[in-house]
Design a protein around this motif. Structure first.
Motif, short mmCIF file in Angstrom:
data_model
loop_
_atom_site.label_atom_id
_atom_site.label_comp_id
_atom_site.label_asym_id
_atom_site.label_seq_id
_atom_site.Cartn_x
_atom_site.Cartn_y
_atom_site.Cartn_z
N GLY A 1 0.95 -1.34 -0.03
CA GLY A 1 0.18 0.10 -0.06
C GLY A 1 0.80 1.28 -0.11
O GLY A 1 0.53 2.42 0.00
N GLY B 1 -2.67 0.59 11.10
CA GLY B 1 -2.84 0.81 9.69
C GLY B 1 -3.09 2.10 9.30
O GLY B 1 -2.87 2.57 8.05
N ALA B 2 -3.26 3.22 10.28
CA ALA B 2 -3.10 4.48 10.03
C ALA B 2 -2.97 5.23 11.42
O ALA B 2 -2.99 4.39 12.43
CB ALA B 2 -4.59 4.95 9.46
N ARG B 3 -2.97 6.41 11.47
CA ARG B 3 -2.43 7.05 12.73
C ARG B 3 -3.76 7.03 13.76
O ARG B 3 -4.67 7.13 13.36
CB ARG B 3 -2.13 8.60 12.36
N TRP C 1 -1.09 -1.12 16.85
CA TRP C 1 -0.28 -1.94 15.60
C TRP C 1 0.31 -1.03 14.85
O TRP C 1 -0.37 -0.09 14.22
CB TRP C 1 -0.69 -2.88 14.96
N PHE C 2 1.76 -1.22 14.33
CA PHE C 2 2.08 -0.63 13.14
C PHE C 2 2.40 -1.73 12.25
O PHE C 2 3.50 -2.58 12.58
CB PHE C 2 3.51 0.50 13.29
N GLY C 3 2.08 -1.67 11.04
CA GLY C 3 2.31 -2.73 10.35
C GLY C 3 2.53 -2.54 8.77
O GLY C 3 1.71 -1.74 8.22
N MET C 4 3.01 -3.28 8.13
CA MET C 4 3.22 -3.11 6.93
C MET C 4 3.10 -4.63 6.28
O MET C 4 3.73 -5.61 6.58
CB MET C 4 4.56 -2.46 6.19
N ALA C 5 2.36 -4.72 4.94
CA ALA C 5 2.04 -5.96 4.24
C ALA C 5 3.73 -6.45 3.92
O ALA C 5 3.92 -7.70 3.68
CB ALA C 5 1.44 -5.81 2.89
N GLU C 6 4.70 -5.64 3.66
CA GLU C 6 6.07 -6.12 3.56
C GLU C 6 6.57 -6.93 4.81
O GLU C 6 7.83 -7.39 4.43
CB GLU C 6 6.82 -4.74 3.49
N GLU D 1 3.71 2.29 19.53
CA GLU D 1 3.27 1.38 18.98
C GLU D 1 4.22 0.15 19.24
O GLU D 1 4.28 -1.00 18.56
CB GLU D 1 3.54 1.54 17.24
N ASP E 1 8.20 5.38 6.30
CA ASP E 1 7.51 6.10 7.63
C ASP E 1 8.21 6.84 8.51
O ASP E 1 9.42 6.36 8.77
CB ASP E 1 6.70 5.12 8.19
N VAL F 1 5.02 6.29 15.85
CA VAL F 1 4.90 6.54 14.35
C VAL F 1 4.36 8.05 14.24
O VAL F 1 3.69 8.48 15.04
CB VAL F 1 3.78 5.74 13.31
N ARG G 1 6.14 9.30 2.15
CA ARG G 1 5.55 8.96 0.75
C ARG G 1 4.48 9.47 0.28
O ARG G 1 3.64 9.96 1.26
CB ARG G 1 5.26 7.19 0.96
N ASN H 1 -3.72 8.14 3.24
CA ASN H 1 -4.30 6.98 3.94
C ASN H 1 -5.46 7.14 4.48
O ASN H 1 -5.77 8.03 5.28
CB ASN H 1 -3.33 6.70 5.46
N LYS I 1 -4.93 2.68 1.10
CA LYS I 1 -3.58 3.40 0.79
C LYS I 1 -3.74 3.93 -0.92
O LYS I 1 -4.04 3.22 -1.79
CB LYS I 1 -2.11 2.94 0.93
P1 AMP Z 1 -0.25 -1.65 4.27
O1 AMP Z 1 0.92 -2.12 3.71
O2 AMP Z 1 -1.35 -1.23 3.25
O3 AMP Z 1 -0.73 -2.05 5.61
O4 AMP Z 1 0.26 -0.06 4.76
C1 AMP Z 1 1.27 0.16 5.36
C2 AMP Z 1 1.35 1.44 5.92
O5 AMP Z 1 0.31 1.98 6.76
C3 AMP Z 1 2.53 1.97 6.54
O6 AMP Z 1 3.73 2.00 5.90
C4 AMP Z 1 1.95 3.40 7.16
O7 AMP Z 1 2.42 4.37 6.44
C5 AMP Z 1 0.87 2.91 7.50
N1 AMP Z 1 0.53 2.46 8.90
C6 AMP Z 1 0.32 1.15 9.49
N2 AMP Z 1 0.22 1.31 10.71
C7 AMP Z 1 0.23 2.70 11.12
C8 AMP Z 1 0.29 3.25 12.33
N3 AMP Z 1 0.02 2.51 13.74
N4 AMP Z 1 0.18 4.46 12.31
C9 AMP Z 1 0.39 5.30 11.19
N5 AMP Z 1 0.59 4.70 10.09
C10 AMP Z 1 0.33 3.44 9.86
#
Ligand code: AMP
Length: 548
Positions: free
Chosen positions: A207, A322-324, A344-349, A368, A428, A440, A445, A449, A454
Motif C-alpha cells: 500500500g 494501519g493509520a495514525r 499496531w504499526f504494520g506493513m504488508a512487507e 506502537e 514512515d 509513528v 511517501r 491513508n 492507501k
Molecule cells: P499496508 O501495507 O497497506 O498495511 O500499509 C502500510 C502503511 O500503513 C505503513 O507504511 C504506514 O504508512 C501506515 N501505517 C500502518 N500502521 C500505522 C500506524 N499505527 N500509524 C500510522 N501509520 C500506519
C-alpha cells in the motif's frame, strides 16, 4: 526462490532457521492437524454457514486436485479476488498445498488494478466471485482476459456463466474418500510434493508505493513465523475466536494473527463483510469473539454505537493499526468500549511492531510497542541514512525474518527502496522511546491513508490528467475526522472545470478502484511547484487548509 523475487542472503536465512524463527513448515499444513485430531471443531463461520476443520481441509484438498487438473503447478501465479468468505480460505489453502502462488487482490480493485496484476505476474488463472456489492466480476474477467494473453482460466465462485465454477472444480477431481482415508499422504494430488517452505507462498500488495501496487513475496517460512508469533503474543490459542471484519486480502486481517493465524492455532474464524457495528456487535456476542483487527477510523463509530446497541465488548482484544491513532483517541477505547486495545504499526512487507497485552496502560496508549521478532533490526535514520540521536524523528529502516528483501519483478524500485545491506526503507517517520518502543510520527511517501486504504497520489494524478478538461492535477490527503485522511484532487481545468461527480465517473470509467476516487475536487489556475519543478504538496496542503 521464484524468479523475480529476492532471497534473504544465506547467512540470514541460516540464522533465522538456526534460531527457530523459520521452522520449515508449509502453509499448506494449515487445517491439517486440527482436522485429524478434532475433525468436528468449527473452523470458519460465515453468516449461516459453519465449516468444521475436517470439512474445510477436505474441501481444500478437492480444490487442490481440481486446480492441478487445470494444469496449475508449483510457481504458477493465480490472481485471487474474493470477498471475506470460506471460499477465500479454501482456495488459498488449496493453492498453498500445490505450490501455486496466489496474488491477493482486494475486492475493491477494478480493471486497472486486476489487469496489471494479471499481466505483471503472467497469471495463468484469475479466481473471483460472481458479484459482490452490486459489482459483476465476470464482466471484469472478460475485459482482463481480452487484455492478458497468459490468462488461461477464469474460476468463479457462485454463478459462473461461461467460466469455470469453483463448485465444479471442487467436485470434478474429487479424490475418493476411501483413498484419502487409506493413504495418509494422499491428501493432495499424488504427483504434487509439498512446496519448499523457503519458497514464495503468496503475494500481498504494497500500500505504500508510488503508482501501481508492488508485489510482496511472502514465503511459507516467514509467514508461518508471523502467524505463530502474533498468535502467541495475543494469547490466541485453540480457545480463541477471531473476527475478520476488514478485507482478509490485507495482511492485518489475514495474518496478524488474523484468519490464517487463528486457523493455525486451532481457533475459530468468524467472517464479516464490514466492521459496521450493527453487523459485528451481534456476531461478537453470539460467537464469543476474543480478538479482532480494526482501522482507527472505525473506533469512533464503535464507541458511539456500543452503548446504543448495548454491546458487551469486555472479553475482546482489539488490534488497532494501519493509520495514525492519536493517544487521546487511544485512551478513550478502554472507557468507551470496555475492551482491551493493542496498537499496531504494520506493513504488508512484513514489518510489525505492536503493544503487548501486559504493557502498561501508558505504553499501550502512546506507542506502537516493540517489534514482532527479537531478530528484527529497526533503525531510525536521517536523509543520508545516518542513525539519528536516540528519541529523534527519522525514517524507519527494517530488516528481519519476515521483512522482504525485494519486491517481485521490480529491480529498479528495489535498488531505491532497500539499502545495500538489505534494510527496507519504510518511508514512515518514527521515533523510539528510551525503552526502544516505536512511535509513528509521519510519512514521507506520497500516499493518502484513507481509512487505512492507501491511495497512491501519483497513480490517481496520471488518470486525472487524461481527463479532456484537465490540464494538470495533484492529489493530496486532507485531515478528516472520520476517515483520518480524505482525498482531494486539485485540477487546473481546460475550459469548464469538471465537477466532483464528473471526475469520479471518469475515473470509474478508467477502471480505477473506488477507494482511490477523490472525495473533493478543487480548481486552481496553477499548481505550486518546487524549484526543481516537482509538485509542492506541502504548499498545496497549506493552501487548502486556508479558510475560504
Ligand atoms: P499496508 O501495507 O497497506 O498495511 O500499509 C502500510 C502503511 O500503513 C505503513 O507504511 C504506514 O504508512 C501506515 N501505517 C500502518 N500502521 C500505522 C500506524 N499505527 N500509524 C500510522 N501509520 C500506519
Amino acid at each position: 526462490m521464484l524468479p523475480g523475487s529476492v532471497e534473504w542472503p544465506a547467512e540470514f536465512a541460516d540464522r533465522y532457521r538456526r534460531e527457530g524463527y523459520w521452522l520449515g513448515t508449509g502453509l499448506g499444513e494449515l487445517l491439517r492437524p486440527w482436522a485429524r485430531t478434532d475433525p468436528s471443531r468449527t473452523a470458519v463461520v460465515s453468516g449461516a454457514r459453519r465449516h468444521s476443520y475436517a470439512e474445510l481441509d477436505a474441501w481444500a484438498d478437492r480444490l487442490a486436485a481440481g486446480l492441478s487438473a487445470l494444469g496449475l503447478g508449483p510457481g504458477d501465479r493465480v490472481v485471487l479476488q474474493l470477498p471475506n468468505s470460506p471460499e477465500f480460505v479454501a482456495v488459498c489453502v488449496a493453492l498453498f498445498r500445490i505450490g501455486v502462488v496466489p496474488v491477493l487482490a482486494l475486492p475493491a480493485h477494478r480493471r486497472n488494478e486486476i489487469t496489471y496484476l494479471c499481466a505483471h505476474t503472467e497469471a495463468k488463472a484469475y479466481v473471483a466471485v460472481d458479484t459482490y456489492h452490486r459489482f459483476d466480476y465476470r464482466s471484469l474477467a472478460r475485459e482482463v482476459r481480452a487484455a492478458v494473453p497468459t490468462l488461461k482460466h477464469v474460476v468463479v465462485a457462485g454463478e459462473a456463466e461461461e467460466f469455470i465454477a469453483l463448485a465444479d472444480l471442487a467436485t470434478a477431481q474429487r479424490p475418493a474418500r476411501e483413498e484419502r482415508a487409506s493413504a495418509s499422504s494422499a491428501q493432495v494430488p499424488a504427483a504434487v510434493t509439498a512446496p519448499d517452505p523457503g519458497e514464495v507462498a503468496f503475494f500481498l500488495l504494497s500500500g505504500g508505493t508510488t503508482g501501481l501496487p508492488k508485489l510482496i513475496p511472502r514465503t511459507h517460512d516467514d509467514y508461518a513465523y508471523q502467524l505463530r508469533e502474533t498468535a502467541s503474543a495475543m494469547g490466541f490459542d485453540e480457545r480463541g475466536v477471531y473476527l475478520a471484519c476488514l478485507p482478509i486480502a490485507h495482511n492485518a486481517a489475514l495474518g496478524c494473527p488474523g484468519v490464517l493465524g487463528a486457523l493455525w492455532a486451532g481457533g475459530r474464524v468468524v467472517l464479516a463483510g464490514s466492521p459496521s457495528p450493527d453487523e459485528v456487535f451481534p456476531l461478537i456476542a453470539r460467537e464469543g469473539v476474543t480478538l479482532t483487527t480494526l482501522m482507527p477510523s472505525f473506533l469512533k463509530l464503535w464507541s458511539e454505537m456500543a452503548p446504543v446497541l448495548e454491546a458487551d465488548l469486555s472479553g475482546l482484544v482489539v488490534e488497532v493499526g494501519g493509520a495514525r491513532l492519536s493517544p487521546q483517541d487511544a485512551a478513550l477505547v478502554g472507557p468507551a468500549l470496555g475492551c482491551t486495545l493493542t496498537r499496531w504499526f504494520g506493513m504488508a512487507e512484513g514489518v510489525l511492531s505492536f503493544t503487548r497485552l501486559d504493557d502498561s496502560e501508558d505504553v499501550r496508549v502512546t506507542t506502537e510497542g516493540h517489534p514482532l521478532s527479537p531478530a528484527d533490526e529497526f533503525r531510525v535514520v536521517d536523509e543520508d541514512d545516518r542513525d539519528v540521536a536516540p528519541g529523534q524523528e527519522g525514517q524507519l529502516l527494517v530488516r528481519g525474518p519476515c521483512t522482504l528483501r525485494g519486491y517481485y519483478r521490480a529491480p529498479e524500485y528495489n535498488a531505491r527502496t532497500f539499502t545495500e545491506d538489505g534494510f527496507l526503507r519504510t518511508g514512515d517517520l518514527v521515533r523510539r522511546t528510551p525503552e526502544g518502543r516505536l512511535v509513528v510520527t509521519g510519512r514521507m511517501r506520497d500516499v493518502v491513508n484513507r481509512a487505512g486504504e492507501k491511495v497512491p497520489a501519483e497513480e490517481v494524478e496520471g488518470f486525472l490528467a487524461a481527463h479532456p478538461r484537465v490540464r494538470d492535477a495533484a492529489v493530496v490527503g486532507l485531515p478528516d475526522p472520520v476517515l483520518g485522511e480524505r482525498t482531494c484532487a486539485v485540477v487546473v481545468p481546460e475550459g469548464q472545470p469538471p465537477t466532483l461527480a464528473e471526475v469520479r465517473e471518469f475515473l470509474i470509467g478508467q477502471g480505477l478502484a473506488e477507494y482511490k476516487l477523490p472525495d473533493r475536487v478543487e480548481t486552481s489556475s496553477v499548481l505550486p511547484r518546487t524549484t526543481l519543478g516537482k509538485l509542492d504538496k506541502r504548499a498545496l496542503r497549506a493552501a487548502l487548509a486556508q479558510p475560504g
